[in-house]
Design a protein around this motif. Structure first.
Motif, PDB file in Angstrom:
ATOM      1  N   ARG A 108       1.628  -8.106   7.134  1.00 51.33           N
ATOM      2  CA  ARG A 108       3.086  -8.276   7.108  1.00 51.33           C
ATOM      3  C   ARG A 108       3.517  -9.343   6.104  1.00 51.33           C
ATOM      4  NH1 ARG A 108       6.615 -11.066  11.873  1.00 51.33           N
ATOM      5  NH2 ARG A 108       8.586 -11.145  10.721  1.00 51.33           N
ATOM      6  N   PRO A 109       2.945 -10.566   6.167  1.00 56.81           N
ATOM      7  CA  PRO A 109       3.383 -11.568   5.185  1.00 56.81           C
ATOM      8  C   PRO A 109       3.149 -11.164   3.733  1.00 56.81           C
ATOM      9  CG  PRO A 109       1.702 -12.474   6.673  1.00 56.81           C
ATOM     10  CD  PRO A 109       2.101 -11.163   7.214  1.00 56.81           C
ATOM     11  N   VAL A 110       2.023 -10.529   3.451  1.00 58.63           N
ATOM     12  CA  VAL A 110       1.774 -10.130   2.056  1.00 58.63           C
ATOM     13  C   VAL A 110       2.787  -9.060   1.626  1.00 58.63           C
ATOM     14  CG1 VAL A 110       0.134  -8.965   0.520  1.00 58.63           C
ATOM     15  CG2 VAL A 110      -0.656 -10.792   2.021  1.00 58.63           C
ATOM     16  N   ALA A 111       3.037  -8.088   2.503  1.00 61.00           N
ATOM     17  CA  ALA A 111       4.026  -7.048   2.186  1.00 61.00           C
ATOM     18  C   ALA A 111       5.408  -7.672   1.974  1.00 61.00           C
ATOM     19  CB  ALA A 111       4.086  -6.007   3.305  1.00 61.00           C
ATOM     20  N   LYS A 171      -1.404  -0.064  -2.242  1.00 64.11           N
ATOM     21  CA  LYS A 171      -0.643   1.159  -1.985  1.00 64.11           C
ATOM     22  C   LYS A 171      -0.658   1.485  -0.487  1.00 64.11           C
ATOM     23  CE  LYS A 171       0.255   5.743  -3.802  1.00 64.11           C
ATOM     24  NZ  LYS A 171       0.677   6.296  -2.522  1.00 64.11           N
ATOM     25  N   ARG A 172      -1.823   1.403   0.144  1.00 64.59           N
ATOM     26  CA  ARG A 172      -1.878   1.694   1.592  1.00 64.59           C
ATOM     27  C   ARG A 172      -1.041   0.699   2.387  1.00 64.59           C
ATOM     28  NH1 ARG A 172      -6.136   5.806   3.852  1.00 64.59           N
ATOM     29  NH2 ARG A 172      -6.235   6.908   1.887  1.00 64.59           N
ATOM     30  N   LEU A 173      -1.012  -0.554   1.898  1.00 66.61           N
ATOM     31  CA  LEU A 173      -0.228  -1.571   2.599  1.00 66.61           C
ATOM     32  C   LEU A 173       1.274  -1.343   2.428  1.00 66.61           C
ATOM     33  CD1 LEU A 173      -0.056  -4.359   4.087  1.00 66.61           C
ATOM     34  CD2 LEU A 173       0.037  -5.398   1.807  1.00 66.61           C
ATOM     35  N   PRO A 176       2.767   2.996   3.374  1.00 66.46           N
ATOM     36  CA  PRO A 176       1.741   3.377   4.362  1.00 66.46           C
ATOM     37  C   PRO A 176       1.863   4.804   4.877  1.00 66.46           C
ATOM     38  CG  PRO A 176       3.387   1.953   5.390  1.00 66.46           C
ATOM     39  CD  PRO A 176       3.835   2.185   3.969  1.00 66.46           C
ATOM     40  N   ASP A 177       1.453   5.769   4.037  1.00 63.98           N
ATOM     41  CA  ASP A 177       1.437   7.162   4.500  1.00 63.98           C
ATOM     42  C   ASP A 177       0.183   7.478   5.297  1.00 63.98           C
ATOM     43  OD1 ASP A 177       3.839   7.803   3.328  1.00 63.98           O
ATOM     44  OD2 ASP A 177       2.906   8.265   1.408  1.00 63.98           O
ATOM     45  N   ASN A 178      -0.853   6.647   5.145  1.00 67.14           N
ATOM     46  CA  ASN A 178      -2.139   6.941   5.779  1.00 67.14           C
ATOM     47  C   ASN A 178      -2.635   5.741   6.562  1.00 67.14           C
ATOM     48  OD1 ASN A 178      -1.924   8.475   3.093  1.00 67.14           O
ATOM     49  ND2 ASN A 178      -3.541   9.579   4.156  1.00 67.14           N
ATOM     50  N   GLU A 179      -3.482   6.012   7.527  1.00 61.76           N
ATOM     51  CA  GLU A 179      -4.166   4.949   8.260  1.00 61.76           C
ATOM     52  C   GLU A 179      -5.006   4.114   7.300  1.00 61.76           C
ATOM     53  OE1 GLU A 179      -4.130   4.272  11.677  1.00 61.76           O
ATOM     54  OE2 GLU A 179      -2.380   5.599  11.578  1.00 61.76           O
ATOM     55  N   PHE A 180      -5.429   2.974   7.764  1.00 62.05           N
ATOM     56  CA  PHE A 180      -5.971   1.975   6.874  1.00 62.05           C
ATOM     57  C   PHE A 180      -6.794   0.997   7.691  1.00 62.05           C
ATOM     58  CE2 PHE A 180      -5.935  -0.337   3.111  1.00 62.05           C
ATOM     59  CZ  PHE A 180      -5.313  -1.563   3.187  1.00 62.05           C
TER      60      PHE A 180
ATOM     61  N   ALA B 168      -3.124   1.983  -8.639  1.00 60.66           N
ATOM     62  CA  ALA B 168      -3.262   1.151  -9.838  1.00 60.66           C
ATOM     63  C   ALA B 168      -1.914   1.023 -10.550  1.00 60.66           C
ATOM     64  CB  ALA B 168      -4.313   1.752 -10.766  1.00 60.66           C
ATOM     65  N   CYS B 169      -1.190   2.135 -10.659  1.00 61.47           N
ATOM     66  CA  CYS B 169       0.135   2.096 -11.312  1.00 61.47           C
ATOM     67  C   CYS B 169       1.113   1.241 -10.514  1.00 61.47           C
ATOM     68  CB  CYS B 169       0.711   3.496 -11.442  1.00 61.47           C
ATOM     69  SG  CYS B 169      -0.316   4.629 -12.382  1.00 61.47           S
ATOM     70  N   TYR B 170       1.114   1.413  -9.189  1.00 60.85           N
ATOM     71  CA  TYR B 170       2.009   0.613  -8.359  1.00 60.85           C
ATOM     72  C   TYR B 170       1.681  -0.873  -8.480  1.00 60.85           C
ATOM     73  CZ  TYR B 170       4.216   4.611  -6.077  1.00 60.85           C
ATOM     74  OH  TYR B 170       4.942   5.742  -5.825  1.00 60.85           O
ATOM     75  N   LYS B 171       0.375  -1.185  -8.569  1.00 57.28           N
ATOM     76  CA  LYS B 171      -0.008  -2.583  -8.690  1.00 57.28           C
ATOM     77  C   LYS B 171       0.565  -3.177  -9.978  1.00 57.28           C
ATOM     78  CE  LYS B 171      -3.835  -5.733  -7.942  1.00 57.28           C
ATOM     79  NZ  LYS B 171      -3.358  -6.742  -8.867  1.00 57.28           N
TER      80      LYS B 171
END
Lengths: 200, 200
Positions: A108-111, A171-173, A176-180, B168-171
């Motif tokens: 959460r904090p990083v996002a 991207k996952r963070l 978040p379309d997918n589990e992680f 990578a692009c989002y980053k």
């Protein structure tokens, strides 16, 4: 990470480095427990036992303080191992990063920090200076060694490879379309190192 | 993309689909030129020649409207080619995406949308539903075909591969420590497809 309690030494002044460490520690604690919005100069000063004026003098904004506090807090966890085995080291490092985001409460904090940085140039500059640039440099050093040892091809663009690995996690963070979870790291590192086309 | 002018038909009511398309078109235009903060129901209604009440009825928030408008606007540009040559198709698709972000003016609105989504769950849901999930599904379809044709190994996790390329692009967009242009796509796709370790 255990937090050292702030000791107020009667009427003596504490050394600046000690005050700074205490402020960063308090800001990091508030960021992790209550999110970026809770990191105000007022609350950090109160919890660190320092003056609000000191914070205004040292940091351009509470967001910039939060960015630096996050780096100070994650520095040890995100240390880059060098055992000589690149695949193992990358998997350990990416696992530690994903673990910190997913189980360690840093997601959460990083996002929020990256989110706010999109419209707050002062925070963006602090995040880049105190977090992403030093982190990228640690990765570059490890990967350059691997390249010199012939574990990475000479024509590999190390910055693009860094984007591939950590960009996938971001991207996952952030989208978040997918589990992680931390198991993600092994597949990620293997796909990035060895590619996805049939082996010759 | 040329914008169709909104034609008001005297006292007749326009079909809902036409009103909706006009609203999305106006919202997309405002988002691209003036950023997410400028996309308010008031301004979009005025520019689309529709009522503010309609917008309140159809979208949960201006951010959700902006997310859907961005998808509608980028849909054609981000169409996924299938020429049978996976490397060429991925390079074309990632180049188009990076070009849209860097030269096409979409970098700022996309960064603002993802940034705001970190603290706005309604916007996050709209962005996922109207943009990232449909985009991911287009990529999956193309990659599944490649996998069936033996151009990707059977053990490849397609979602992880999608994360690698677009993450990578989002980053580069969201944490811009490095320069970024459409030429980036070719290196990115080659590293992701073929890996970075020495070729056997």
């Amino acid at each position: 990470m255990a937090e050292a309690p702030v000791v107020r030494r009667g009427r003596g002044r504490r050394p600046a480095a000690e005050v700074r460490a205490g402020v960063l520690s308090a800001a990091g604690r508030i960021l992790m427990s209550d999110g970026l919005g809770a990191v105000t100069f007022e609350r950090v000063a109160a919890e660190a036992g320092s003056s609000k004026m000191t914070l205004y003098k040292w940091w351009p904004s509470p967001g910039a303080l939060a960015a630096e506090a996050y780096f100070a807090r994650s520095e040890q966890v995100l240390d880059f191992p060098d055992t000589g085995d690149l695949r193992a080291d990358l998997t350990a490092q990416v696992s530690a990063f994903v673990g910190l985001l997913v189980q360690g409460g840093a997601g959460r904090p990083v996002a929020e920090l990256i989110g706010a940085a999109q419209t707050d140039p002062v925070l963006a500059a602090a995040w880049s200076q105190h977090y992403t640039k030093p982190r990228r440099e640690l990765a570059r050093v490890r990967l350059r060694t691997a390249q010199e040892q012939g574990q990475l091809r000479a024509d590999v663009d190390l910055d693009v490879f860094i984007d591939l690995l950590w960009g996938a996690c971001y991207k996952r963070l952030l989208v978040p379309d997918n589990e992680f979870d931390a198991s993600y790291a092994a597949t990620l590192v293997d796909h990035a190192l060895f590619g996805v086309v049939p082996r010759a």
